[in-house]
Design a protein around this motif. Structure first.
Motif, mmCIF file in Angstrom:
data_model
loop_
_atom_site.group_PDB
_atom_site.id
_atom_site.type_symbol
_atom_site.label_atom_id
_atom_site.label_comp_id
_atom_site.label_asym_id
_atom_site.label_seq_id
_atom_site.Cartn_x
_atom_site.Cartn_y
_atom_site.Cartn_z
ATOM 1 N N GLU A 3 14.430 107.231 1.832
ATOM 2 C CA GLU A 3 14.449 105.776 1.669
ATOM 3 C C GLU A 3 14.098 105.369 0.236
ATOM 4 O O GLU A 3 14.802 104.555 -0.388
ATOM 5 C CB GLU A 3 13.448 105.137 2.634
ATOM 6 C CG GLU A 3 13.326 103.622 2.472
ATOM 7 C CD GLU A 3 12.106 103.071 3.183
ATOM 8 O OE1 GLU A 3 12.282 102.304 4.143
ATOM 9 O OE2 GLU A 3 10.970 103.413 2.776
ATOM 10 N N GLN A 4 13.041 105.950 -0.313
ATOM 11 C CA GLN A 4 12.579 105.557 -1.644
ATOM 12 C C GLN A 4 13.521 106.058 -2.747
ATOM 13 O O GLN A 4 13.738 105.369 -3.737
ATOM 14 C CB GLN A 4 11.157 106.072 -1.875
ATOM 15 C CG GLN A 4 10.132 105.479 -0.926
ATOM 16 C CD GLN A 4 9.949 103.978 -1.107
ATOM 17 O OE1 GLN A 4 9.661 103.506 -2.203
ATOM 18 N NE2 GLN A 4 10.130 103.212 -0.027
ATOM 19 N N LYS A 18 10.716 109.106 4.273
ATOM 20 C CA LYS A 18 10.144 108.311 3.184
ATOM 21 C C LYS A 18 10.810 108.657 1.866
ATOM 22 O O LYS A 18 11.172 107.763 1.088
ATOM 23 C CB LYS A 18 8.628 108.544 3.096
ATOM 24 C CG LYS A 18 7.949 107.676 2.041
ATOM 25 C CD LYS A 18 6.431 107.809 2.104
ATOM 26 C CE LYS A 18 5.755 106.825 1.160
ATOM 27 N NZ LYS A 18 4.279 106.897 1.230
ATOM 28 N N TRP A 19 11.004 109.934 1.609
ATOM 29 C CA TRP A 19 11.661 110.359 0.373
ATOM 30 C C TRP A 19 13.096 109.832 0.318
ATOM 31 O O TRP A 19 13.531 109.313 -0.714
ATOM 32 C CB TRP A 19 11.648 111.888 0.281
ATOM 33 C CG TRP A 19 12.485 112.421 -0.842
ATOM 34 C CD1 TRP A 19 12.208 112.341 -2.178
ATOM 35 C CD2 TRP A 19 13.742 113.104 -0.740
ATOM 36 N NE1 TRP A 19 13.207 112.933 -2.925
ATOM 37 C CE2 TRP A 19 14.161 113.409 -2.054
ATOM 38 C CE3 TRP A 19 14.534 113.484 0.340
ATOM 39 C CZ2 TRP A 19 15.356 114.079 -2.316
ATOM 40 C CZ3 TRP A 19 15.723 114.155 0.083
ATOM 41 C CH2 TRP A 19 16.128 114.448 -1.234
ATOM 42 N N GLN A 45 2.683 102.389 -2.370
ATOM 43 C CA GLN A 45 3.890 103.144 -2.682
ATOM 44 C C GLN A 45 4.551 102.604 -3.940
ATOM 45 O O GLN A 45 5.064 103.370 -4.765
ATOM 46 C CB GLN A 45 4.862 103.106 -1.497
ATOM 47 C CG GLN A 45 6.256 103.625 -1.784
ATOM 48 C CD GLN A 45 6.298 105.083 -2.228
ATOM 49 O OE1 GLN A 45 5.336 105.829 -2.058
ATOM 50 N NE2 GLN A 45 7.403 105.478 -2.845
ATOM 51 N N ILE A 87 7.726 109.450 -5.457
ATOM 52 C CA ILE A 87 9.051 109.935 -5.089
ATOM 53 C C ILE A 87 9.191 111.430 -5.311
ATOM 54 O O ILE A 87 10.024 112.090 -4.692
ATOM 55 C CB ILE A 87 10.135 109.174 -5.883
ATOM 56 C CG1 ILE A 87 11.509 109.348 -5.226
ATOM 57 C CG2 ILE A 87 10.159 109.608 -7.345
ATOM 58 C CD1 ILE A 87 12.559 108.412 -5.765
ATOM 59 N N ASN A 96 2.711 109.701 -1.635
ATOM 60 C CA ASN A 96 3.305 108.508 -2.235
ATOM 61 C C ASN A 96 4.166 108.897 -3.432
ATOM 62 O O ASN A 96 4.189 110.044 -3.854
ATOM 63 C CB ASN A 96 2.202 107.544 -2.695
ATOM 64 C CG ASN A 96 1.389 106.991 -1.540
ATOM 65 O OD1 ASN A 96 1.918 106.349 -0.645
ATOM 66 N ND2 ASN A 96 0.090 107.266 -1.552
ATOM 67 N N PHE A 143 7.888 100.766 2.447
ATOM 68 C CA PHE A 143 7.597 99.906 1.298
ATOM 69 C C PHE A 143 6.224 99.274 1.461
ATOM 70 O O PHE A 143 5.965 98.575 2.440
ATOM 71 C CB PHE A 143 8.648 98.797 1.174
ATOM 72 C CG PHE A 143 9.988 99.265 0.694
ATOM 73 C CD1 PHE A 143 10.342 99.117 -0.638
ATOM 74 C CD2 PHE A 143 10.891 99.860 1.559
ATOM 75 C CE1 PHE A 143 11.580 99.552 -1.092
ATOM 76 C CE2 PHE A 143 12.132 100.284 1.117
ATOM 77 C CZ PHE A 143 12.476 100.136 -0.219
ATOM 78 N N LEU A 150 5.311 104.966 -7.032
ATOM 79 C CA LEU A 150 6.705 105.112 -7.426
ATOM 80 C C LEU A 150 6.862 104.813 -8.913
ATOM 81 O O LEU A 150 7.546 105.544 -9.647
ATOM 82 C CB LEU A 150 7.579 104.162 -6.600
ATOM 83 C CG LEU A 150 9.067 104.088 -6.982
ATOM 84 C CD1 LEU A 150 9.753 105.431 -6.770
ATOM 85 C CD2 LEU A 150 9.771 102.988 -6.191
ATOM 86 N N TYR A 200 11.658 95.735 -6.155
ATOM 87 C CA TYR A 200 10.853 96.253 -5.043
ATOM 88 C C TYR A 200 10.258 95.093 -4.244
ATOM 89 O O TYR A 200 10.307 95.077 -3.009
ATOM 90 C CB TYR A 200 9.759 97.149 -5.602
ATOM 91 C CG TYR A 200 9.140 98.092 -4.596
ATOM 92 C CD1 TYR A 200 9.569 99.406 -4.500
ATOM 93 C CD2 TYR A 200 8.107 97.679 -3.752
ATOM 94 C CE1 TYR A 200 8.993 100.289 -3.591
ATOM 95 C CE2 TYR A 200 7.524 98.539 -2.847
ATOM 96 C CZ TYR A 200 7.967 99.854 -2.767
ATOM 97 O OH TYR A 200 7.402 100.715 -1.861
#
Length: 534
Positions: free
Chosen positions: A151-152, A148-149, A326, A141, A139, A322, A330, A305
């Motif tokens: 996108e976030q 996932k990395w 997370q 960044i 979880n 999301f 984040l 978010y």
């Protein structure tokens, strides 16, 4: 872990050899046992000192079991140790953290080749028991990879830009906090000056900037809870670098064994207290949520978010990665990154100014030439010596002695080396910024090294305080603006002095801090027409 698997295979093979010796040579039990253990030790030594190192860059010879960790014991400055290894083994070498190889890349052409040209292969993060326990899995960044990395990170960059990062709105936000800090300092130091601990006040200033972006929250300078949060971040930075963490990573069961799990319990206590703060902020946002917010501009990243998730749900889209967990992690990553590195650099900034009075006076003279009550970003091109001084502060402070660990994403052969998926590898920028071949007399504090013959700021490619490649600091533009505005305005308005016995000793953590210090702070009298008022 490959070394553990190989050790098991070695044990099976030597045990088989043991029984063969007993049966075929009719040795007595004593002699057979002696040969057995001698064979085990010999094979293990050959494996550790030669075989397992064959596919990786050369480096210092590791000790059995401990690797190169004994080299770090009683070392006053790891930068000096790393420089000696670079001079001996070249720009890329391997250091063994116990049984785990860590490849350090420390010359610019190779750094660019590996981390820019082959970024797909060398940009993953190292997940382990400690990081997974802090982040509660994959979880945040910093410690995530793949889709996932991407996108976030894309969401975080887009949202921070919307909140003014890189725009005039960011400057207004920073200036507000700098003004509050200067008012607090003026009140605290009085007319004749006073010795103060400046670092907590700087932490509130910088912390309010990131808090405002993340939560729409700010604290007064004398708020004890904000000071507590800063202390927690400092404690976490130093605790995760304790040698015992290696045991927790290699043998997670040790985190449950009394006596030796003290540092683990301390780390988890810090984590829980930080998460309690974040959960309080998230819950407050949930309680204040209104459906019409989805059509409005978000007030902070937490609302942004929530709006992103709600929009995807209403549009029947996949919410992707999301989720509530997370979001919390984040925020933890951004809160830590948004405070720790900038605050630590500013701690060094005012210590170095206090220890180098001539440089401080030169900076003040250039700032006074602007003739304005507040230094602004638009003045930066007229302040080359100030910019050079900030660069030199970052170079000398060199706050990341070991860059955040990256791993190889896939098996790859390059430059004659055979990297396996999961191998640790980092662009070791701390070596670059201390390299005497690039920076003459690197231990000397000399801002002029960043100025050319025409007194313009000189670009030095090896100066990489925000790292390089895909994992380069996503808050770089914010950090640069904070360093410039906080440093320039405080130096313009105050003098900083420290006693002769105050040292520039380095305290190792995730970031390297100076020893806690106090300095005498005196208000400078200026009429902003370039005249000092005595």
């Amino acid at each position: 872990m490959p070394s553990l698997r190989n050790a098991i295979l070695l044990t099976i093979a030597t045990t088989f050899l043991y029984f063969r010796i007993m049966r075929t040579l009719n040795f007595d039990n004593y002699m057979a046992t002696y040969i057995y253990f001698l064979t085990c030790i010999t094979l293990y030594a050959i494996y550790e000192l030669n075989y397992k190192r064959r596919r990786l860059p050369n480096g210092p010879v590791p000790w059995l079991v401990a690797g190169n960790m004994p080299s770090f014991i009683n070392v006053n400055n790891v930068d000096v140790l790393f420089q000696s290894w670079k001079q001996q083994y070249g720009g890329i070498f391997t250091v063994w953290i116990g049984p785990i190889p860590l490849v350090m890349v420390s010359d610019l052409p190779t750094i660019k080749k590996y981390f820019i040209q082959h970024a797909d292969s060398f940009s993953n993060r190292w997940r382990n028991f400690v990081t997974d326990s802090i982040m509660e899995g994959s979880n945040g960044i910093v410690q995530i990879d793949g889709n996932k990395w991407r996108e976030q990170r894309r969401f975080a960059l887009h949202t921070l830009r919307d909140f003014g990062v890189g725009k005039p709105l960011m400057e207004q936000m920073i200036t507000l906090e700098v003004t509050s800090l200067m008012n607090h300092m003026e009140k605290s130091c009085g007319l004749d000056g006073k010795e103060l601990h400046l670092c907590p006040s700087i932490a509130v200033c910088v912390g309010n900037i990131i808090n405002n972006m993340l939560f729409g929250l700010r604290f007064n300078q004398d708020n004890s809870y904000m000071h507590r949060l800063h202390q927690l971040l400092d404690d976490q930075s130093h605790t995760v670098m304790q040698p015992i963490m290696g045991a927790y990573i290699a043998f997670p069961v040790t985190s449950k064994i009394p006596i030796i799990n003290g540092e683990w319990n301390r780390l988890m206590g810090i984590k829980n207290e930080l998460l309690e703060f974040l959960e309080t902020q998230i819950e407050g946002h949930r309680m204040n949520w209104k459906d019409e917010m989805i059509e409005q501009e978000p007030e902070d990243l937490t609302y942004a978010y929530m709006i992103e998730v709600e929009k995807r749900k209403r549009n029947g889209e996949d919410v992707g990665f999301f989720d509530d967990q997370q979001l919390k992690m984040l925020l933890l990553d951004l809160f830590f990154a948004g405070m720790e590195t900038t605050v630590t650099t500013l701690k060094w900034a005012f210590l170095l100014m206090a220890k180098n009075q001539k440089v401080q006076k030169n900076v003040q003279a250039e700032l006074d030439s602007i003739g304005q009550p507040m230094i602004e970003i638009q003045h930066r091109t007229r302040l080359p010596y100030v910019q050079a001084t900030i660069n030199e502060i970052q170079r000398i402070a060199n706050i990341l002695p070991i860059n955040l660990l990256r791993t190889v994403a896939e098996d790859i052969e390059i430059d004659g080396y055979n990297f396996k998926k999961g191998d640790l590898i980092i662009p070791q920028i701390s070596i670059l910024m201390n390299d005497p071949e690039i920076f003459e007399n690197p231990e000397e504090f000399n801002p002029s090294r960043f100025l050319d013959e025409d007194n313009n700021v000189k670009k030095i490619d090896e100066f990489l305080p925000f790292s390089i490649g895909r994992r380069q600091c996503l808050g770089e533009s914010l950090a640069r603006a904070e360093l410039y505005l906080v440093f320039a305005n405080l130096i313009q308005n105050f003098n900083f002095e420290v006693a002769d016995d105050v040292t520039t000793e380095r305290v190792l953590g995730l970031t390297v801090s100076p020893v806690e210090y106090s300095c005498k702070i005196t208000r400078r009298g200026l009429d902003h027409n370039q005249n000092s008022v005595k």
